[in-house]
Design a protein around this motif. Structure first.
Motif, PDB file in Angstrom:
ATOM      1  N   HIS A  30       0.829  -1.211   0.000  1.00 44.98           N
ATOM      2  CA  HIS A  30       0.000   0.000   0.000  1.00 44.98           C
ATOM      3  C   HIS A  30       0.866   1.264   0.000  1.00 44.98           C
ATOM      4  O   HIS A  30       2.094   1.219   0.161  1.00 44.98           O
ATOM      5  N   GLU A  36      -7.760   4.061   1.696  1.00 49.41           N
ATOM      6  CA  GLU A  36      -8.665   3.396   0.755  1.00 49.41           C
ATOM      7  C   GLU A  36      -8.910   1.930   1.071  1.00 49.41           C
ATOM      8  O   GLU A  36      -9.708   1.268   0.400  1.00 49.41           O
ATOM      9  N   TRP A  40     -10.157  -3.569  -2.849  1.00 51.85           N
ATOM     10  CA  TRP A  40      -9.821  -3.713  -4.263  1.00 51.85           C
ATOM     11  C   TRP A  40      -9.253  -5.096  -4.572  1.00 51.85           C
ATOM     12  O   TRP A  40      -9.408  -5.607  -5.690  1.00 51.85           O
ATOM     13  N   PRO A 142      -9.417  14.830  -0.967  1.00 53.18           N
ATOM     14  CA  PRO A 142     -10.088  13.842  -1.824  1.00 53.18           C
ATOM     15  C   PRO A 142      -9.992  14.172  -3.310  1.00 53.18           C
ATOM     16  O   PRO A 142      -9.899  13.256  -4.152  1.00 53.18           O
ATOM     17  N   LEU A 145      -6.910  12.788  -4.802  1.00 55.06           N
ATOM     18  CA  LEU A 145      -6.816  11.332  -4.843  1.00 55.06           C
ATOM     19  C   LEU A 145      -7.676  10.709  -5.934  1.00 55.06           C
ATOM     20  O   LEU A 145      -7.358   9.632  -6.430  1.00 55.06           O
ATOM     21  N   ALA A 146      -8.771  11.363  -6.285  1.00 55.38           N
ATOM     22  CA  ALA A 146      -9.672  10.819  -7.301  1.00 55.38           C
ATOM     23  C   ALA A 146     -10.185  11.949  -8.189  1.00 55.38           C
ATOM     24  O   ALA A 146     -10.469  13.046  -7.712  1.00 55.38           O
ATOM     25  N   ALA A 152     -13.160   9.165  -3.678  1.00 57.06           N
ATOM     26  CA  ALA A 152     -12.237   9.275  -2.547  1.00 57.06           C
ATOM     27  C   ALA A 152     -12.944   9.748  -1.287  1.00 57.06           C
ATOM     28  O   ALA A 152     -12.594   9.314  -0.181  1.00 57.06           O
ATOM     29  N   TYR A 155     -14.059   7.553   1.745  1.00 54.24           N
ATOM     30  CA  TYR A 155     -13.116   7.026   2.738  1.00 54.24           C
ATOM     31  C   TYR A 155     -12.779   8.047   3.822  1.00 54.24           C
ATOM     32  O   TYR A 155     -12.071   7.715   4.779  1.00 54.24           O
ATOM     33  N   PHE A 241      -6.321   7.251  -7.256  1.00 49.00           N
ATOM     34  CA  PHE A 241      -6.996   6.008  -6.862  1.00 49.00           C
ATOM     35  C   PHE A 241      -7.583   5.326  -8.092  1.00 49.00           C
ATOM     36  O   PHE A 241      -8.781   5.089  -8.193  1.00 49.00           O
ATOM     37  N   GLN A 244      -9.793   2.204  -7.593  1.00 49.53           N
ATOM     38  CA  GLN A 244     -11.090   2.478  -6.969  1.00 49.53           C
ATOM     39  C   GLN A 244     -12.029   3.198  -7.944  1.00 49.53           C
ATOM     40  O   GLN A 244     -13.243   2.961  -7.933  1.00 49.53           O
ATOM     41  N   GLU A 245     -11.484   4.053  -8.791  1.00 54.46           N
ATOM     42  CA  GLU A 245     -12.320   4.786  -9.748  1.00 54.46           C
ATOM     43  C   GLU A 245     -12.716   3.934 -10.944  1.00 54.46           C
ATOM     44  O   GLU A 245     -13.812   4.092 -11.489  1.00 54.46           O
TER      45      GLU A 245
END
Length: 271
Positions: A30, A36, A40, A142, A145-146, A152, A155, A241, A244-245
């Motif tokens: 990580h 996050e 995943w 956030p 991050l996204a 994001a 989280y 991310f 995640q996206e």
């Protein structure tokens, strides 16, 4: 499919590892925080047995005040691979974990299978300088991050997948102190890392969101040219991310780990 938990003593450091899935082993590292989570990895678990350690001082692992640079984490992870009894695990790293994975492959690439670097930190290339995370206002983080901020934001405190504000703050304080130890030696990277990368023997996939505002995607070409057996997948419309996206990029990672490609070939691919 449920996560298992393994707790080990790695040279005096209590190290917690989450494990999920069946198949060839994958060691997944990580980044500079555990915001996050690890959900995943479920997308890889049908094809691989994924080992997700918390770095010393992060998540559920114990502190390691002796750490004073990334090389301490490289040694820690080599001990961890031995303790887990892993033979030629594939290596996946995100952000700071990508930097960590790259250094592992530089110094001990023969211990691993294929290598995936997801928006790796560590180069600090002068032509692709990202923002100083310490200067980003918390309410704006956030968005760094996204690309789709809501991905994001879930989280962070108030989000559907966030812990309580008190738990969130405690985790960030703990992990911030551990990160500061890692950065003691050379800051957020190593000045000679670009020179070391040519020693990586592993077939490598570079994954990067084209909207990444934290670790700028222009570096993808630099990494790909520096590593002898590398290719890149640029994921459109997502930020730091990426998994995640756009979870479909996890399928790309799985396909790469499972099938490989001819050594010596380098290509740049978007999907």
């Amino acid at each position: 499919m449920k996560f298992e938990t393994i707790t080990l003593d790695i040279v005096g450091v209590r190290t917690v590892v989450r494990v999920i899935g069946e198949g060839d082993p994958v060691l997944a590292l990580h980044g500079a925080a555990t915001i996050e989570g690890q959900e995943w990895a479920r997308a890889l678990a049908a094809r691989f047995r994924v080992f997700l350690p918390f770095h010393p001082g992060f998540g559920e692992s114990g502190p390691a005040p002796h750490v004073c640079g990334m090389q301490d984490l490289v040694i820690h992870n080599l001990h961890l691979v031995d303790a887990l009894g892993l033979e030629l695990p594939h290596l996946v790293g995100h952000s700071m974990g990508g930097w960590m994975a790259a250094e592992l492959a530089v110094f001990a690439g023969e211990r691993f299978g294929r290598l995936v670097l997801n928006a790796p930190a560590g180069l600090n290339h002068p032509d692709h300088q990202g923002p100083d995370p310490r200067a980003i206002p918390p309410e704006e983080f956030p968005g760094y991050l996204a690309h789709r901020v809501e991905v994001a934001a879930q989280y962070f405190p108030g989000g559907a997948l966030a812990p309580s504000p008190q738990e969130f703050e405690a985790a960030r304080n703990k992990e911030g102190a551990a990160l500061a130890n890692i950065l003691k030696a050379c800051g957020p990277g190593h000045p000679n890392l670009i020179r070391w990368l040519r020693r990586i023997p592993n077939e490598t996939l570079i994954v990067w969101g084209d909207k990444d505002r934290l670790v700028l995607p222009g570096q993808a070409e630099v990494w790909t040219k520096a590593i002898p057996n590398a290719q890149v997948f640029i994921v459109p419309g997502v930020g730091h991310f990426a998994m995640q996206e756009d979870p479909s990029c996890i399928d790309v990672i799985g396909d790469f780990l499972q099938s490989g490609r001819s050594r010596g070939a380098t290509s740049a691919v978007s999907y």
